[in-house]
Write a protein that holds these residues in place. Sequence first.
Motif, mmCIF file in Angstrom:
data_model
loop_
_atom_site.group_PDB
_atom_site.id
_atom_site.type_symbol
_atom_site.label_atom_id
_atom_site.label_comp_id
_atom_site.label_asym_id
_atom_site.label_seq_id
_atom_site.Cartn_x
_atom_site.Cartn_y
_atom_site.Cartn_z
ATOM 1 N N VAL A 1 0.859 -1.184 0.000
ATOM 2 C CA VAL A 1 0.000 0.000 0.000
ATOM 3 C C VAL A 1 0.897 1.238 0.000
ATOM 4 O O VAL A 1 1.848 1.326 0.776
ATOM 5 C CB VAL A 1 -0.939 0.013 1.221
ATOM 6 N N SER B 1 1.099 5.441 0.192
ATOM 7 C CA SER B 1 0.448 6.707 0.511
ATOM 8 C C SER B 1 1.468 7.828 0.302
ATOM 9 O O SER B 1 2.680 7.616 0.414
ATOM 10 C CB SER B 1 -0.099 6.719 1.938
ATOM 11 N N PRO C 1 2.270 11.370 1.815
ATOM 12 C CA PRO C 1 1.916 12.238 2.941
ATOM 13 C C PRO C 1 1.598 13.687 2.563
ATOM 14 O O PRO C 1 0.724 14.297 3.169
ATOM 15 C CB PRO C 1 3.151 12.190 3.844
ATOM 16 N N GLY D 1 -5.238 12.254 0.512
ATOM 17 C CA GLY D 1 -6.046 11.274 -0.210
ATOM 18 C C GLY D 1 -5.319 10.543 -1.315
ATOM 19 O O GLY D 1 -5.914 9.709 -1.992
ATOM 20 N N CYS D 2 -4.050 10.827 -1.519
ATOM 21 C CA CYS D 2 -3.290 10.187 -2.591
ATOM 22 C C CYS D 2 -2.763 8.848 -2.085
ATOM 23 O O CYS D 2 -1.796 8.794 -1.318
ATOM 24 C CB CYS D 2 -2.143 11.089 -3.052
ATOM 25 N N MET D 3 -3.425 7.774 -2.526
ATOM 26 C CA MET D 3 -3.054 6.415 -2.122
ATOM 27 C C MET D 3 -3.252 5.470 -3.297
ATOM 28 O O MET D 3 -4.076 5.720 -4.176
ATOM 29 C CB MET D 3 -3.908 5.939 -0.952
ATOM 30 N N THR D 4 -2.505 4.389 -3.295
ATOM 31 C CA THR D 4 -2.645 3.342 -4.305
ATOM 32 C C THR D 4 -2.023 2.067 -3.755
ATOM 33 O O THR D 4 -1.682 2.003 -2.575
ATOM 34 C CB THR D 4 -1.999 3.788 -5.641
ATOM 35 N N HIS D 5 -1.861 1.068 -4.609
ATOM 36 C CA HIS D 5 -1.251 -0.190 -4.156
ATOM 37 C C HIS D 5 -0.681 -0.942 -5.344
ATOM 38 O O HIS D 5 -0.932 -0.601 -6.502
ATOM 39 C CB HIS D 5 -2.272 -1.058 -3.424
ATOM 40 N N GLY E 1 2.508 4.381 -7.378
ATOM 41 C CA GLY E 1 2.648 5.589 -6.561
ATOM 42 C C GLY E 1 3.020 6.792 -7.408
ATOM 43 O O GLY E 1 2.451 7.876 -7.248
ATOM 44 N N TRP F 1 -2.792 13.057 -9.257
ATOM 45 C CA TRP F 1 -3.240 13.980 -8.207
ATOM 46 C C TRP F 1 -2.875 15.408 -8.601
ATOM 47 O O TRP F 1 -3.703 16.317 -8.507
ATOM 48 C CB TRP F 1 -2.598 13.611 -6.876
#
Length: 71
Positions: free
Chosen positions: A22, A24, A26, A30-34, A45, A52
Amino acid sequence: MYPNPKHYSMVIQWDDEDQIYVVSVPELPGCMTHGKSYEEAVQQGQDAIESWLMSAIADGATIPPPKIVAA
């Protein structure tokens, strides 16, 4: 022009339950992926950061600067 996407931080953590890495970012809320592999997670990422930033520009939103570690 927006900041260099590769200058943003990525936190990469293993999720044992889902067997994925996962990611993220910082600095970007809300910017997250996997990804299924570490390498895939890094690529995802980078893609998420670019998306974003492009979305923020299109919306006229404020873009947080990347964190600077060394001064």
